[in-house]
Design a protein around this motif. Structure first.
Motif, PDB file in Angstrom:
ATOM      1  N   GLY A   1      70.919 -22.638  47.331  1.00  0.00           N
ATOM      2  CA  GLY A   1      69.989 -21.993  46.403  1.00  0.00           C
ATOM      3  C   GLY A   1      68.730 -21.509  47.095  1.00  0.00           C
ATOM      4  O   GLY A   1      68.237 -20.401  46.815  1.00  0.00           O
ATOM      5  N   ARG A   2      68.206 -22.358  48.035  1.00  0.00           N
ATOM      6  CA  ARG A   2      67.011 -21.905  48.763  1.00  0.00           C
ATOM      7  C   ARG A   2      67.307 -20.665  49.613  1.00  0.00           C
ATOM      8  O   ARG A   2      66.512 -19.736  49.670  1.00  0.00           O
ATOM      9  CB  ARG A   2      66.518 -23.048  49.685  1.00  0.00           C
ATOM     10  CG  ARG A   2      65.670 -24.063  48.975  1.00  0.00           C
ATOM     11  CD  ARG A   2      64.810 -24.842  49.978  1.00  0.00           C
ATOM     12  NE  ARG A   2      65.576 -25.308  51.106  1.00  0.00           N
ATOM     13  CZ  ARG A   2      66.193 -26.498  51.152  1.00  0.00           C
ATOM     14  NH1 ARG A   2      66.152 -27.305  50.088  1.00  0.00           N
ATOM     15  NH2 ARG A   2      66.850 -26.886  52.229  1.00  0.00           N
TER      16      ARG A   2
ATOM     17  N   LEU B   1      66.998 -14.971  50.427  1.00  0.00           N
ATOM     18  CA  LEU B   1      67.707 -13.685  50.568  1.00  0.00           C
ATOM     19  C   LEU B   1      67.196 -12.679  49.540  1.00  0.00           C
ATOM     20  O   LEU B   1      66.949 -11.506  49.856  1.00  0.00           O
ATOM     21  CB  LEU B   1      69.206 -13.902  50.406  1.00  0.00           C
ATOM     22  CG  LEU B   1      70.073 -12.644  50.505  1.00  0.00           C
ATOM     23  CD1 LEU B   1      69.913 -11.980  51.869  1.00  0.00           C
ATOM     24  CD2 LEU B   1      71.540 -12.985  50.253  1.00  0.00           C
ATOM     25  N   ASP B   2      67.000 -13.152  48.281  1.00  0.00           N
ATOM     26  CA  ASP B   2      66.476 -12.242  47.257  1.00  0.00           C
ATOM     27  C   ASP B   2      65.055 -11.796  47.584  1.00  0.00           C
ATOM     28  O   ASP B   2      64.706 -10.609  47.409  1.00  0.00           O
ATOM     29  CB  ASP B   2      66.500 -12.951  45.885  1.00  0.00           C
ATOM     30  CG  ASP B   2      67.925 -13.223  45.396  1.00  0.00           C
ATOM     31  OD1 ASP B   2      68.829 -12.474  45.845  1.00  0.00           O
ATOM     32  OD2 ASP B   2      68.107 -14.160  44.607  1.00  0.00           O
ATOM     33  N   ARG B   3      64.253 -12.738  48.056  1.00  0.00           N
ATOM     34  CA  ARG B   3      62.870 -12.368  48.421  1.00  0.00           C
ATOM     35  C   ARG B   3      62.851 -11.352  49.585  1.00  0.00           C
ATOM     36  O   ARG B   3      62.089 -10.390  49.569  1.00  0.00           O
ATOM     37  CB  ARG B   3      62.096 -13.632  48.786  1.00  0.00           C
ATOM     38  CG  ARG B   3      60.595 -13.368  48.972  1.00  0.00           C
ATOM     39  CD  ARG B   3      59.803 -14.642  49.147  1.00  0.00           C
ATOM     40  NE  ARG B   3      60.234 -15.397  50.300  1.00  0.00           N
ATOM     41  CZ  ARG B   3      60.922 -16.552  50.260  1.00  0.00           C
ATOM     42  NH1 ARG B   3      61.275 -17.060  49.078  1.00  0.00           N
ATOM     43  NH2 ARG B   3      61.281 -17.191  51.368  1.00  0.00           N
ATOM     44  N   GLU B   4      63.748 -11.616  50.542  1.00  0.00           N
ATOM     45  CA  GLU B   4      63.826 -10.670  51.666  1.00  0.00           C
ATOM     46  C   GLU B   4      64.301  -9.300  51.208  1.00  0.00           C
ATOM     47  O   GLU B   4      63.810  -8.264  51.677  1.00  0.00           O
ATOM     48  CB  GLU B   4      64.785 -11.211  52.732  1.00  0.00           C
ATOM     49  CG  GLU B   4      64.289 -12.447  53.467  1.00  0.00           C
ATOM     50  CD  GLU B   4      63.089 -12.136  54.332  1.00  0.00           C
ATOM     51  OE1 GLU B   4      62.942 -10.978  54.766  1.00  0.00           O
ATOM     52  OE2 GLU B   4      62.271 -13.052  54.568  1.00  0.00           O
ATOM     53  N   ARG B   5      65.240  -9.301  50.251  1.00  0.00           N
ATOM     54  CA  ARG B   5      65.707  -8.001  49.738  1.00  0.00           C
ATOM     55  C   ARG B   5      64.585  -7.277  48.987  1.00  0.00           C
ATOM     56  O   ARG B   5      64.418  -6.052  49.119  1.00  0.00           O
ATOM     57  CB  ARG B   5      66.900  -8.211  48.825  1.00  0.00           C
ATOM     58  CG  ARG B   5      68.182  -8.534  49.576  1.00  0.00           C
ATOM     59  CD  ARG B   5      69.320  -8.771  48.613  1.00  0.00           C
ATOM     60  NE  ARG B   5      70.561  -9.057  49.345  1.00  0.00           N
ATOM     61  CZ  ARG B   5      71.715  -9.407  48.750  1.00  0.00           C
ATOM     62  NH1 ARG B   5      71.753  -9.520  47.409  1.00  0.00           N
ATOM     63  NH2 ARG B   5      72.794  -9.638  49.473  1.00  0.00           N
TER      64      ARG B   5
END
Length: 497
Positions: A36-37, A42-46
């Motif tokens: 989850g982290r 990954l979402d934050r980087e995207r």
């Protein structure tokens, strides 16, 4: 793309240990929490990647808009500069044209004034000349009339004198007739006749006096009438000339006044045009100052935009430039390594060829030295033999000549036999001379061959890079005594003379 690769590499390097534990030692909850982290990261980087992509697109859009605005401003600035230059050129051309027109008008005005003054002077001179001519003619006419009047008066006086003489003669004749009649008739009738005659004579004299007086009055009246007519004609002519002169003067004055007024009006109009041109020039200068001020105001934003654009271009081109530099460096390294190998191989081949060429040079040098020495020995021996033969033959010829002269002196031969013997002797001498010449030619050919061989040897040494001082001996050039050898091959040596 580069940070993404780095992230992948870091992640690949960080997979063996997660939160201080190996993946095999982690529980399912820890693995799910870790997943989850990772998904959150990954979402934050995207999101960050999308944000940076949008920012990059905005910057690129701003850069394109700024570049287009900059090009438009440059085009407008160029157009304004071109319009200002064209307006300045047109203004200068118009000023030159108006100055030229003013010069031409002033010149034409001056020429017209000069021409009119000259024409007025000529017309005045002609009028004065005509006036003087007419005045002289009138004076001549008056003088002629006076002379004619004087002549008429003299003629009248002559006529009066003639009439008086005729009257006196008639009276004398009548008196003589009466006296003769009186004498014929007698004395008593004399007083009566004398009274009648006196009365008649007085009547005739009164009659003729009256006629003379009437004639004189008539002639005086005629003379006065003619003089009055002449004076009237003279006054009429003078009045007519004065009217003509006044009319001509008025016409000339009006003509010059019209020219002056026209020129003044033209000058005033040109002054107004020049004033309009000056106002136009001032207006253009003000517009040019406004355009220059506007350009100065736009210069700072333009410079800032240029700086930002250059910074963005630098930031944009760094990665591509570094990548291209790396590719070019690797390619150059490969090419350099290949060239190094080729050069090493060529160096080894050249060293082997150099050793081989040195050996061939030493061998040829030894052979050439031996051949030179052998040729020198043979040539020297042969030259010595030929010189000795030549000396022997010369001595024999001299001896034979001496013996022949002694024989001729001892024997008393006849001239025919002496001639025959001389001819035979000349034939023998000619054959000997031919032999001597052949020997001299052979000697010259051998010397020339020797010299050619020496020159060939020196040329070969210089071609192989061997200095002539390292030979160990100095080659000896041969020469025929008293002769000069040519520069051609040895086989083409001319016959010595």
């Amino acid at each position: 793309m580069a940070p993404k690769k780095k992230g992948k590499k870091g992640k690949a390097r960080g997979t063996p240990v997660v939160d201080g534990l190996a993946p095999e030692d982690m529980s399912q909850e820890q693995v799910e929490e870790h997943v989850g982290r990772i998904r959150e990261e990954l979402d934050r980087e995207r999101e960050e990647r999308n944000y940076f992509q949008l920012e990059r697109d905005k910057i690129h859009t701003f850069w394109e808009i700024t570049r287009r605005q900059l090009e438009e401003k440059k085009a407008e600035l160029r157009n304004k500069d071109r319009e200002m230059e064209e307006a300045e050129e047109r203004h200068q051309v118009e000023i030159k044209v108006y100055k030229q027109k003013v010069k031409h008008l002033l010149y034409e005005h001056q020429n017209n004034l000069t021409e009119m003054k000259a024409e007025g002077t000529v017309v005045m001179k002609l009028a004065q000349k005509e006036h003087h001519t007419q005045e002289g003619m009138l004076r001549k006419d008056v003088r002629a009339l006076k002379v004619e009047l004087k002549e008429q008066e003299l003629a009248n006086e002559v006529v009066v004198k003639n009439l008086q003489l005729k009257h006196t003669e008639e009276i004398t004749k009548m008196r003589n007739d009466f006296e003769r009649q009186v004498r014929a008739t007698g004395a008593p009738a004399l007083p009566l006749l004398s009274c009648c005659t006196c009365c008649y004579l007085l009547e005739i004299e009164a009659k003729y006096d009256k006629k003379v007086k009437l004639l004189r009055e008539e002639l005086d009246l005629r003379r006065k009438t003619e003089i009055h007519e002449v004076e009237e004609r003279k006054n009429g002519q003078i009045h007519m000339l004065m009217q003509r002169h006044e009319a001509a003067f008025t016409d000339i004055k009006n003509y010059y006044n019209d020219i002056t007024l026209n020129n003044l009006a033209l000058i005033n109009s040109l002054k107004e045009q020049i004033e309009d041109m000056r106002k136009k020039e001032d207006r253009l200068e003000r517009e040019m100052a406004e355009v220059a001020t506007h350009n100065k105001r736009l210069a700072d934003p333009l410079q800032k935009a240029r700086d930002e654009m250059s910074e963005l271009q630098k930031q944009l081109g760094n990665y591509e430039r570094d990548k291209q530099i790396l590719v070019h460096t690797k390619a150059r390294l490969k090419v350099t390594e290949k060239e190094l190998k080729d050069l090493q191989w060529e160096h080894e081949v050249l060293e082997q060829r150099f050793v081989k060429v040195q050996q061939e040079r030493d061998k040829l040098y030894g052979k050439f030295t031996a051949a030179i020495q052998e040729v020198q020995q043979k040539t020297g021996f042969r030259n010595l033999v030929l010189e000795r033969k030549l000396q022997a033959l010369s001595a024999a010829v001299e001896k034979r000549e001496v013996q022949f002269n002694e024989v001729l002196a001892a024997s008393n031969l006849d001239p025919s036999a002496l001639t025959l013997v001389s001819r035979k002797l000349e034939d023998v001498l000619e054959s000997k001379n031919t032999t001597i010449k052949d020997l001299q030619y052979e000697l010259a050919r051998v010397c020339k061959a020797h010299n050619d061989l020496l020159r060939t040897y020196e040329a070969k040494l210089l071609a192989f890079g061997v200095p002539l001082d390292n030979v160990g001996f100095k080659p000896l050039e041969t020469a025929v005594t008293g002769q000069t050898l040519g520069q051609g091959p040895a086989g083409l040596v001319g016959t010595p003379t």
